[in-house]
Design a protein around this motif. Structure first.
Motif, PDB file in Angstrom:
ATOM      1  N   LEU A  45      -1.660   6.713   3.436  1.00 11.88           N
ATOM      2  CA  LEU A  45      -0.442   6.074   2.944  1.00 11.88           C
ATOM      3  C   LEU A  45       0.081   6.786   1.700  1.00 11.88           C
ATOM      4  CD1 LEU A  45      -1.501   2.356   3.448  1.00 11.88           C
ATOM      5  CD2 LEU A  45       0.436   3.468   4.588  1.00 11.88           C
ATOM      6  N   ALA A  48       1.776   9.966   2.707  1.00 10.14           N
ATOM      7  CA  ALA A  48       3.092   9.728   3.288  1.00 10.14           C
ATOM      8  C   ALA A  48       4.112   9.325   2.222  1.00 10.14           C
ATOM      9  CB  ALA A  48       2.999   8.637   4.350  1.00 10.14           C
ATOM     10  N   VAL A 130       5.981  -0.990   2.596  1.00  7.57           N
ATOM     11  CA  VAL A 130       4.706  -0.776   3.290  1.00  7.57           C
ATOM     12  C   VAL A 130       4.304  -2.076   3.978  1.00  7.57           C
ATOM     13  CG1 VAL A 130       2.286  -0.101   3.075  1.00  7.57           C
ATOM     14  CG2 VAL A 130       4.011   0.901   1.537  1.00  7.57           C
ATOM     15  N   LEU A 163       6.547   2.473   5.895  1.00  7.00           N
ATOM     16  CA  LEU A 163       5.203   2.830   6.342  1.00  7.00           C
ATOM     17  C   LEU A 163       4.545   1.604   6.949  1.00  7.00           C
ATOM     18  CD1 LEU A 163       3.933   4.927   3.290  1.00  7.00           C
ATOM     19  CD2 LEU A 163       5.118   5.722   5.347  1.00  7.00           C
ATOM     20  N   VAL A 207      -1.198   5.458  10.538  1.00  9.46           N
ATOM     21  CA  VAL A 207      -0.101   5.178   9.607  1.00  9.46           C
ATOM     22  C   VAL A 207       1.190   5.672  10.241  1.00  9.46           C
ATOM     23  CG1 VAL A 207       0.919   5.806   7.390  1.00  9.46           C
ATOM     24  CG2 VAL A 207      -1.497   5.193   7.517  1.00  9.46           C
ATOM     25  N   ILE A 209       5.214   6.351  10.111  1.00  9.16           N
ATOM     26  CA  ILE A 209       6.170   6.750   9.079  1.00  9.16           C
ATOM     27  C   ILE A 209       7.564   6.734   9.692  1.00  9.16           C
ATOM     28  CG2 ILE A 209       6.817   8.585   7.456  1.00  9.16           C
ATOM     29  CD1 ILE A 209       3.936   9.695   7.853  1.00  9.16           C
TER      30      ILE A 209
END
Length: 286
Positions: A45, A48, A130, A163, A207, A209
């Motif tokens: 994370l 990203a 997020v 995210l 994860v 994106i």
């Protein structure tokens, strides 16, 4: 401790930090400020996010592992973390105080999101949102849909990034649909995942994106280079997504039941062994 919804949570001391484990699954791992995050997903994370994110919304909190890591690298960042469980929020407040710049809202994260956010400054002004919400090791249906992702997008700047801490493994059916849903909402979509999960050999995190700006491939790959997890950035998603359908709220789609080993007994045995070793050393020294 018992959480507000009746689930059992444990705090386990390990490697100079604390692990939060819920229903036998590790959810957070807090270490001293400035230390590298032990959880691979947290490192993904961060890779990203990059280093220029100054206003962030976190849906799902736990012990606030990611907000702490962001604050360590960007102490002037403004962050809001929305945590459903009041018992967890109290634990953070009383035992694991947060750095400056992090505000915790105790609320249902989807309702908070649909309501436009905590303050007006969040709408259309966030560098990143997020989504990191799990219940019993699964992502609830209210955080897998196009409606959820559209509400998250409304909080973002034009250059902002969404995210999602998601999952991959097995036949990848859920992962494919999540990617298809993000691609229907955002111009650019990619994911960070381990090869073993991408090829269905094991169940793990991924994860996701999403942004309307090009994904910073070189920067993200440089941040992942040498990471022990061997997480890789995947940007060519056409074949993987195929004809997967977009997820809607009406589908009530939860992520699959995780096929993970229960590490709780092993961690407790390790801690007991360490405690016994310390006691024995104390007796020897006396």
């Amino acid at each position: 401790m018992v959480l507000s919804d009746g689930r059992e949570a444990e705090l386990i001391a390990r490697d100079g930090g604390w692990i939060l484990q819920i229903d036998g699954i590790r959810q957070s791992h807090v270490v001293a400020a400035g230390e590298p995050p032990p959880l691979a997903t947290t490192r993904w994370l961060l890779a990203a996010l990059g280093e220029d994110r100054r206003s962030l919304v976190h849906l799902g909190g736990g012990l606030m592992t990611l907000p702490r890591a962001v604050a360590s690298g960007s102490p002037h960042a403004r962050q809001v973390a929305v945590e459903l469980d009041a018992a967890l929020a109290a634990l953070v407040r009383d035992r694991f105080p947060l750095p400056e710049g992090i505000v915790v809202d105790v609320a249902d994260a989807r309702a908070w999101l649909d309501g436009g956010g905590r303050d007006e400054w969040t709408r259309g002004a966030c560098d990143a949102v997020v989504i990191d919400v799990f219940a019993g090791g699964r992502i609830p249906a209210s955080f897998t849909s196009a409606e959820c992702f559209a509400a998250a997008r409304a909080l973002l700047k034009p250059s902002g990034v969404l995210l999602v801490n998601s999952v991959a493994g097995g036949d990848l059916g859920f992962t494919r649909r999540e990617l298809a849903t993000l691609r229907a909402e955002f111009a650019q979509v990619a994911m960070i995942v381990q090869g073993s999960s991408l090829h269905g050999l094991r169940f793990g995190n991924a994860v996701l994106i999403a942004s309307d700006e090009p994904v910073e491939e070189d920067r993200i790959r440089a941040a992942l280079k040498g990471d022990a997890s061997r997480g890789a950035l995947v940007t060519d998603l056409e074949e993987l997504v195929g004809d997967a359908e977009v997820v809607r709220d009406a589908d009530e789609l939860w992520s699959p039941v995780p096929d993970l080993p229960d590490t709780g007994p092993a961690l407790r045995l390790l801690n007991q062994t360490r405690s016994l070793g310390s006691a024995l050393r104390g007796v020897t020294e006396r």
